[in-house]
Enzyme design. Structure first.
Site, PDB file in Angstrom:
ATOM      1  N   ASN A   6      38.129  40.171  36.762  1.00  0.00           N
ATOM      2  CA  ASN A   6      38.079  39.741  38.339  1.00  0.00           C
ATOM      3  C   ASN A   6      37.878  37.756  38.546  1.00  0.00           C
ATOM      4  OD1 ASN A   6      36.497  41.207  40.226  1.00  0.00           O
ATOM      5  ND2 ASN A   6      35.688  42.199  38.262  1.00  0.00           N
ATOM      6  N   SER A  43      40.504  44.869  45.379  1.00  0.00           N
ATOM      7  CA  SER A  43      41.105  45.536  46.430  1.00  0.00           C
ATOM      8  C   SER A  43      42.288  46.161  46.040  1.00  0.00           C
ATOM      9  CB  SER A  43      41.348  44.341  47.263  1.00  0.00           C
ATOM     10  OG  SER A  43      41.685  42.434  46.825  1.00  0.00           O
ATOM     11  N   TYR A  85      40.688  41.608  42.875  1.00  0.00           N
ATOM     12  CA  TYR A  85      40.969  42.603  41.422  1.00  0.00           C
ATOM     13  C   TYR A  85      40.820  44.242  42.265  1.00  0.00           C
ATOM     14  CZ  TYR A  85      39.920  45.663  38.088  1.00  0.00           C
ATOM     15  OH  TYR A  85      38.802  47.202  37.407  1.00  0.00           O
ATOM     16  N   THR A 118      38.121  52.070  38.368  1.00  0.00           N
ATOM     17  CA  THR A 118      36.771  51.344  38.412  1.00  0.00           C
ATOM     18  C   THR A 118      35.870  51.525  39.392  1.00  0.00           C
ATOM     19  OG1 THR A 118      35.911  49.070  38.387  1.00  0.00           O
ATOM     20  CG2 THR A 118      38.292  48.929  39.662  1.00  0.00           C
ATOM     21  N   ASP A 119      34.404  51.549  39.644  1.00  0.00           N
ATOM     22  CA  ASP A 119      33.174  51.836  40.597  1.00  0.00           C
ATOM     23  C   ASP A 119      33.660  50.730  41.735  1.00  0.00           C
ATOM     24  OD1 ASP A 119      32.536  49.503  38.834  1.00  0.00           O
ATOM     25  OD2 ASP A 119      30.640  50.658  37.854  1.00  0.00           O
ATOM     26  N   GLU A 120      34.266  49.337  40.978  1.00  0.00           N
ATOM     27  CA  GLU A 120      34.136  48.009  41.922  1.00  0.00           C
ATOM     28  C   GLU A 120      35.401  48.744  43.065  1.00  0.00           C
ATOM     29  OE1 GLU A 120      34.995  44.688  39.743  1.00  0.00           O
ATOM     30  OE2 GLU A 120      33.925  44.757  38.158  1.00  0.00           O
ATOM     31  N   LYS A 156      42.566  47.130  42.733  1.00  0.00           N
ATOM     32  CA  LYS A 156      42.262  48.084  41.985  1.00  0.00           C
ATOM     33  C   LYS A 156      42.289  49.841  43.602  1.00  0.00           C
ATOM     34  CE  LYS A 156      41.948  49.776  38.591  1.00  0.00           C
ATOM     35  NZ  LYS A 156      43.248  50.688  37.128  1.00  0.00           N
ATOM     36  N   ALA A 214      46.531  50.828  32.704  1.00  0.00           N
ATOM     37  CA  ALA A 214      47.754  49.576  33.092  1.00  0.00           C
ATOM     38  C   ALA A 214      46.881  48.332  34.337  1.00  0.00           C
ATOM     39  CB  ALA A 214      49.272  48.882  32.552  1.00  0.00           C
TER      40      ALA A 214
HETATM   41  P1  NAD Z   1      42.706  44.947  30.011  1.00  0.00           P
HETATM   42  O1  NAD Z   1      42.780  43.908  30.536  1.00  0.00           O
HETATM   43  O2  NAD Z   1      41.555  44.564  27.815  1.00  0.00           O
HETATM   44  O3  NAD Z   1      44.091  45.592  29.430  1.00  0.00           O
HETATM   45  C1  NAD Z   1      44.768  45.788  30.142  1.00  0.00           C
HETATM   46  C2  NAD Z   1      46.269  46.623  29.568  1.00  0.00           C
HETATM   47  O4  NAD Z   1      47.087  46.331  30.679  1.00  0.00           O
HETATM   48  C3  NAD Z   1      46.413  45.622  28.498  1.00  0.00           C
HETATM   49  O5  NAD Z   1      46.703  46.123  27.753  1.00  0.00           O
HETATM   50  C4  NAD Z   1      48.040  44.425  29.093  1.00  0.00           C
HETATM   51  O6  NAD Z   1      48.782  44.167  28.056  1.00  0.00           O
HETATM   52  C5  NAD Z   1      48.300  45.853  29.685  1.00  0.00           C
HETATM   53  N1  NAD Z   1      49.341  45.543  30.706  1.00  0.00           N
HETATM   54  C6  NAD Z   1      49.033  44.716  32.118  1.00  0.00           C
HETATM   55  N2  NAD Z   1      50.445  44.863  33.191  1.00  0.00           N
HETATM   56  C7  NAD Z   1      50.750  45.830  32.072  1.00  0.00           C
HETATM   57  C8  NAD Z   1      52.283  45.795  32.828  1.00  0.00           C
HETATM   58  N3  NAD Z   1      52.593  45.743  33.799  1.00  0.00           N
HETATM   59  N4  NAD Z   1      52.891  46.626  32.672  1.00  0.00           N
HETATM   60  C9  NAD Z   1      52.237  47.377  31.309  1.00  0.00           C
HETATM   61  N5  NAD Z   1      51.088  46.911  30.740  1.00  0.00           N
HETATM   62  C10 NAD Z   1      50.533  46.167  31.054  1.00  0.00           C
HETATM   63  O7  NAD Z   1      41.450  45.876  30.535  1.00  0.00           O
HETATM   64  P2  NAD Z   1      40.702  47.074  30.544  1.00  0.00           P
HETATM   65  O8  NAD Z   1      39.861  46.717  30.545  1.00  0.00           O
HETATM   66  O9  NAD Z   1      41.275  47.789  28.550  1.00  0.00           O
HETATM   67  O10 NAD Z   1      40.752  48.000  31.692  1.00  0.00           O
HETATM   68  C11 NAD Z   1      41.845  49.264  31.666  1.00  0.00           C
HETATM   69  C12 NAD Z   1      41.655  49.997  32.668  1.00  0.00           C
HETATM   70  O11 NAD Z   1      41.102  50.277  33.318  1.00  0.00           O
HETATM   71  C13 NAD Z   1      42.198  48.794  33.982  1.00  0.00           C
HETATM   72  O12 NAD Z   1      42.858  49.637  34.738  1.00  0.00           O
HETATM   73  C14 NAD Z   1      40.561  49.012  34.531  1.00  0.00           C
HETATM   74  O13 NAD Z   1      40.919  48.702  36.492  1.00  0.00           O
HETATM   75  C15 NAD Z   1      40.123  50.124  34.626  1.00  0.00           C
HETATM   76  N6  NAD Z   1      38.370  49.676  34.262  1.00  0.00           N
HETATM   77  C16 NAD Z   1      37.621  48.806  33.630  1.00  0.00           C
HETATM   78  C17 NAD Z   1      36.447  48.511  32.940  1.00  0.00           C
HETATM   79  C18 NAD Z   1      35.909  47.486  32.545  1.00  0.00           C
HETATM   80  O14 NAD Z   1      34.580  47.427  32.203  1.00  0.00           O
HETATM   81  N7  NAD Z   1      36.670  46.860  30.869  1.00  0.00           N
HETATM   82  C19 NAD Z   1      35.223  49.216  34.017  1.00  0.00           C
HETATM   83  C20 NAD Z   1      36.243  51.021  34.804  1.00  0.00           C
HETATM   84  C21 NAD Z   1      37.489  50.755  34.964  1.00  0.00           C
HETATM   85  O1  TDX Z   2      30.318  34.723  31.170  1.00  0.00           O
HETATM   86  C1  TDX Z   2      29.758  35.360  31.354  1.00  0.00           C
HETATM   87  N1  TDX Z   2      29.148  35.633  32.241  1.00  0.00           N
HETATM   88  C2  TDX Z   2      28.151  36.387  33.644  1.00  0.00           C
HETATM   89  O2  TDX Z   2      27.137  36.047  33.838  1.00  0.00           O
HETATM   90  C3  TDX Z   2      31.288  36.588  32.256  1.00  0.00           C
HETATM   91  C4  TDX Z   2      32.195  36.363  31.985  1.00  0.00           C
HETATM   92  C5  TDX Z   2      30.401  37.134  33.377  1.00  0.00           C
HETATM   93  N2  TDX Z   2      28.811  37.228  33.455  1.00  0.00           N
HETATM   94  C6  TDX Z   2      28.987  37.965  34.197  1.00  0.00           C
HETATM   95  C7  TDX Z   2      29.582  38.397  36.152  1.00  0.00           C
HETATM   96  C8  TDX Z   2      28.762  39.847  35.944  1.00  0.00           C
HETATM   97  O3  TDX Z   2      28.089  40.435  37.032  1.00  0.00           O
HETATM   98  O4  TDX Z   2      28.330  39.869  34.063  1.00  0.00           O
HETATM   99  C9  TDX Z   2      28.649  40.138  34.775  1.00  0.00           C
HETATM  100  C10 TDX Z   2      30.128  40.969  33.895  1.00  0.00           C
HETATM  101  O5  TDX Z   2      31.389  40.564  34.129  1.00  0.00           O
HETATM  102  P1  TDX Z   2      32.234  40.880  33.372  1.00  0.00           P
HETATM  103  O6  TDX Z   2      32.473  41.330  32.307  1.00  0.00           O
HETATM  104  O7  TDX Z   2      33.989  40.008  34.108  1.00  0.00           O
HETATM  105  O8  TDX Z   2      32.501  42.616  34.795  1.00  0.00           O
HETATM  106  P2  TDX Z   2      32.975  42.488  35.768  1.00  0.00           P
HETATM  107  O9  TDX Z   2      33.689  41.573  36.717  1.00  0.00           O
HETATM  108  O10 TDX Z   2      31.232  43.477  35.943  1.00  0.00           O
HETATM  109  O11 TDX Z   2      34.085  43.719  35.979  1.00  0.00           O
HETATM  110  C11 TDX Z   2      33.992  44.498  34.700  1.00  0.00           C
HETATM  111  O12 TDX Z   2      33.636  45.692  35.183  1.00  0.00           O
HETATM  112  C12 TDX Z   2      34.666  46.739  36.448  1.00  0.00           C
HETATM  113  C13 TDX Z   2      35.476  44.533  35.093  1.00  0.00           C
HETATM  114  O13 TDX Z   2      36.160  43.041  34.171  1.00  0.00           O
HETATM  115  C14 TDX Z   2      36.660  46.002  35.221  1.00  0.00           C
HETATM  116  O14 TDX Z   2      37.703  45.343  34.788  1.00  0.00           O
HETATM  117  C15 TDX Z   2      35.857  46.731  35.575  1.00  0.00           C
HETATM  118  O15 TDX Z   2      36.334  47.198  36.735  1.00  0.00           O
END
Ligand code: NAD
Ligand code: TDX
Length: 344
Positions: free
Chosen positions: A87, A162, A160, A124-126, A164, A82
């Protein structure tokens, strides 16, 4: 250790719901309770087709101490996905990121501490900030040069990342000072089904499907390290059941690519001209390059990614969005309006 009753916080979001699907398919003795607030990014449809005797759903906020207490009391393990995760949103309004990512984590780990329940933190790696681009190497050196390890310094760039990073530090401190039975995983960029259409890959696929030109931030040179979300799920399961308490594992599949190359591949696979996209305003503070060294996970726990061909995973993802228009269509206009307002 196999846990029988697992709480998946954020299990209605992108990666969390893929994890719930993974458990239902591969671990028949495990019951999952999804705790999710259903923010704009959460969608009950993501888990609606799963059997009700295997998955229960609780609508609620991880910041709700009373609810966390009730749910954690009856669990063997909690996996916390959750979070507020985008970002660009964190640059417009950081408040929900501070609330959910920091306060929410604090409330959940307090409940786990109270009942001695195993906790796995999804991060996350961020949190490690970014690495330099290697413009001296072909393709900007993707796959070469420095990578993040669990020893890398925390150096987050955005509200975001920071928030995490803060949550990771809470978990590390609770493990050391209170004996919280915790592990942390820091994963690279995920792609696959059920990803909300604000994120890079699904935004561009659904743009093309909607007759809108894809949008590339800045030069498109920024490198991300892509992993198919199913591979992330298997890694989390391995860490939860075989990982060493107190440890951090980095998850990545050696999938470095710059944004321009990813976008051109999507365009080509969707039968569009290679240059049929708009260059838009860059993200402030835009991280340059992420790269994961996942050797600890591979060597200690024997995990390997199944999707090593990005093209194959991307094809499945494009097909999924093409076949699930009803899943994303209703949000498309709203998401693009928000980006347009921001010059993106
Ligand atoms: P997402 O935004 O798709 O989903 C987040 C979920 O958390 C949603 O279902 C939302 O309703 C729920 N949520 C938000 N606030 C809440 C709260 N206060 N209480 C209960 N539920 C809540 O996110 P995602 O991309 O699936 O990411 C999930 C996890 O993985 C996050 O912790 C994110 O930091 C981490 N992560 C994501 C990526 C990526 O590429 N998307 C990469 C590395 C790590
Ligand atoms: O429309 C776009 N055009 C574009 O060039 C969007 C939405 C993004 N970008 C770029 C920004 C980033 O360099 O693409 C790259 C990926 O963007 P995002 O999908 O927003 O991901 P990022 O910011 O890399 O973060 C994602 O990976 C790490 C997830 O959203 C995070 O939740 C996770 O922790």
């Amino acid at each position: 250790m196999e846990y029988k009753k697992i709480v998946v916080a954020g299990g209605a979001g992108f990666i969390g719901s893929n994890f719930v699907h993974y458990i239902v398919k591969n671990h028949p003795n495990v019951h999952v309770t999804v705790l999710d607030k259903l923010t704009y990014a959460g969608n009950k449809e993501n888990i609606a087709d799963l059997p009700k005797d295997r998955v229960s759903f609780v609508l609620g906020d991880i910041c709700d101490e009373w609810l966390d207490d009730k749910i954690v009391e009856n669990a063997d393990a909690v996996v916390n996905y959750a979070a507020e995760t985008h970002n660009d949103n964190s640059l417009i309004d950081p408040e929900p990121f501070i609330q959910t990512n920091i306060i929410g984590t604090y409330k959940l780990i307090q409940a786990c501490r109270k009942y001695g329940v195993r906790y796995h933190h999804i991060s996350t790696d961020e949190v490690y900030g970014d690495l330099p681009l290697r413009k001296d190497l072909p393709g900007h050196g993707e796959g070469k040069g420095e990578k993040f390890t669990s020893m890398s310094r925390y150096k987050p760039s955005s509200p975001y990342s920071s928030s995490k990073a803060s949550s990771d530090l809470l978990v590390k401190a609770w493990a050391r000072s209170f004996g919280l039975k915790a592990t942390i995983s820091n994963c690279s960029n995920n792609y696959g089904p059920y990803q909300y259409i604000e994120k890079f890959i699904p935004r561009q696929i659904t743009n093309i499907l909607s007759g809108i030109k894809p949008k590339l931030y800045g030069t498109g040179e920024n490198v991300r390290d892509w992993i198919y979300t199913g591979d992330h799920s298997r890694a989390v399961w391995d860490i939860l059941t075989k990982g060493q308490i107190g440890e951090t594992y980095l998850i990545g599949a050696d999938g470095e690519m710059n944004n321009k190359d990813v976008l051109e591949m999507i365009l080509e696979m969707m039968d569009q001209p290679k240059d049929a996209y708009d260059v838009v305003k860059d993200r402030p503070g835009h991280d340059l390059r992420y790269a994961i060294d996942s050797s600890k996970l591979r060597n200690e726990l024997g995990w390997e990614p199944k999707y090593t061909d990005f093209r194959e995973g991307l094809k499945e993802t494009i097909d999924w969005y093409r076949d699930h228009e009803d899943w994303w269509k209703a949000n498309k206009e709203k998401v693009e309006k928000k980006y347009a307002k921001n010059g993106q």
